[in-house]
Design an enzyme around this catalytic site. Sequence first.
Site, short mmCIF file in Angstrom:
data_model
loop_
_atom_site.label_atom_id
_atom_site.label_comp_id
_atom_site.label_asym_id
_atom_site.label_seq_id
_atom_site.Cartn_x
_atom_site.Cartn_y
_atom_site.Cartn_z
N LYS A 17 -5.12 -3.99 -5.27
CA LYS A 17 -6.55 -4.22 -5.45
C LYS A 17 -6.89 -5.63 -4.97
O LYS A 17 -6.09 -6.55 -5.13
CB LYS A 17 -6.95 -4.05 -6.92
CG LYS A 17 -6.71 -2.64 -7.45
CD LYS A 17 -7.06 -2.53 -8.91
CE LYS A 17 -6.78 -1.11 -9.42
NZ LYS A 17 -7.08 -0.97 -10.87
N ASP A 157 0.58 -11.91 -16.30
CA ASP A 157 0.28 -10.86 -17.26
C ASP A 157 0.85 -11.18 -18.64
O ASP A 157 0.37 -10.65 -19.64
CB ASP A 157 0.85 -9.53 -16.78
CG ASP A 157 -0.22 -8.62 -16.19
OD1 ASP A 157 -1.40 -8.80 -16.54
OD2 ASP A 157 0.12 -7.74 -15.40
N GLY A 220 -2.65 3.79 -17.33
CA GLY A 220 -2.63 4.08 -15.90
C GLY A 220 -1.22 4.46 -15.50
O GLY A 220 -0.44 4.96 -16.32
N GLY A 222 1.02 2.41 -15.04
CA GLY A 222 1.65 1.63 -16.09
C GLY A 222 0.77 1.72 -17.31
O GLY A 222 -0.46 1.73 -17.19
N ASP A 292 0.89 11.46 -11.19
CA ASP A 292 -0.56 11.27 -11.16
C ASP A 292 -1.22 12.21 -12.18
O ASP A 292 -1.11 13.43 -12.08
CB ASP A 292 -1.10 11.56 -9.76
CG ASP A 292 -2.53 11.10 -9.56
OD1 ASP A 292 -3.36 11.33 -10.46
OD2 ASP A 292 -2.83 10.51 -8.51
N ARG A 294 -4.25 13.01 -12.53
CA ARG A 294 -5.24 13.89 -11.92
C ARG A 294 -4.58 15.15 -11.38
O ARG A 294 -5.12 16.26 -11.51
CB ARG A 294 -5.98 13.15 -10.81
CG ARG A 294 -6.84 11.99 -11.29
CD ARG A 294 -7.28 11.09 -10.16
NE ARG A 294 -6.14 10.41 -9.54
CZ ARG A 294 -6.25 9.45 -8.63
NH1 ARG A 294 -7.46 9.07 -8.23
NH2 ARG A 294 -5.18 8.87 -8.11
N GLY A 337 -6.72 3.15 -15.06
CA GLY A 337 -7.21 4.30 -14.31
C GLY A 337 -7.36 5.56 -15.14
O GLY A 337 -8.36 6.29 -15.02
#
Length: 386
Positions: A17, A157, A220, A222, A292, A294, A337
């Site tokens: 990103k 992080d 997500g 992760g 994934d 989705r 996500g």
Amino acid sequence: MKQPVILSVNSGSSSIKFALYPFTEEGVTGSNLTGVIEGLQPEGKPVIQCRTSNGTQTLTLDQTDISAAGGDQFAAALQALHGVLMSHSADMQIAAVAHRVVHGGERFSSSIVIDDAALVYLHTLDTLAPLHQPHNLEGVAAFRRAYPGIPQIACFDTGFHADMPTCETTLALPQSLRATGIRRYGFHGLSYRYVASHLAQQSARAFDPAAGSVIMLHLGNGASACAMKNGKSIATSMGFSALDGLMMGTRCGALDPGVLLHLMQQGWGEKRMETALYKESGLLGVSGISADMRTLRASSDPRAGFAIDLFTYRVIRECGALSACLNGLDVLVFTGGIGEHDALLRQQVAEGLAYLGVQIETAKNNAARGDGIAPIHTPTAALKCG
């Protein structure tokens, strides 16, 4: 005179990103260019999407691009990103590049200007976050080459969790091992810090000394959870490495160390175990289909359904543990996500946490898509959710 901008880069395990932020003496203004390169996970197809006020540009990396980068799709993506930035920033001057770096170890808990010595130290932490740290630092190296002389800033992080209580950071190991830096660090801190900054503007309850118990869920490829009290991280699901805690896209999450001893007795070596635990487990390993969410949601295969159920269960279970650390719960926030876009998962997690007072409104939940923190709790709910 060119407009000075800060380039923000997040080189992750399955995506990159990026954004350009103009700034003046008054501070940083909103981004005028944002984008993402997705499809960097195993078997993925890299695609670059770049958004400006004039619309969205999409560029697909084909096998020729990847072959030209020595077969490395991550390196090919970085090269393509550099080309996109060059074409969009002719009237801008990049003054600094800010990088997300997953692990700062014991040495770094706040942002630094990266020099050669820091880069060498940060690479010693590669094995603690092998899906991220090497990619993060590869991004740093690439932009140091592309923009020589421009400061490269590492934002960690682990920093958000640096002040967690000693009982949260200490592992029950001999002092001789703990003295070498083996402890719980926590990750996804940049995401949590960002969410916390928005909560400070939108939810007085989240920072009320009498009712400031917050669980943030970063879900997500992760995934982790963080318990925040009055704006401070007090507990989190990830520990010494980014492998601990919740089930993830390809990572197993929390695992009985006896499993590792068993595999070693069966003749498994370090690399084989690392590959299995980091790249072949989680949603991918349980479903045998995809990492994934989705893809799994769209599948009628019962293995996909079970993988989703297990992921959801592990989230609910971790929230129960963190609510105990907080002595209750006032605010629940979804990000990442999956957390931002999977309304069904949010609904199922809410149902599993109903005993804590989580009640979400179906219409609000279905409409929420990650544009800021959108309240999704019912009007009468005592616990806020977004």
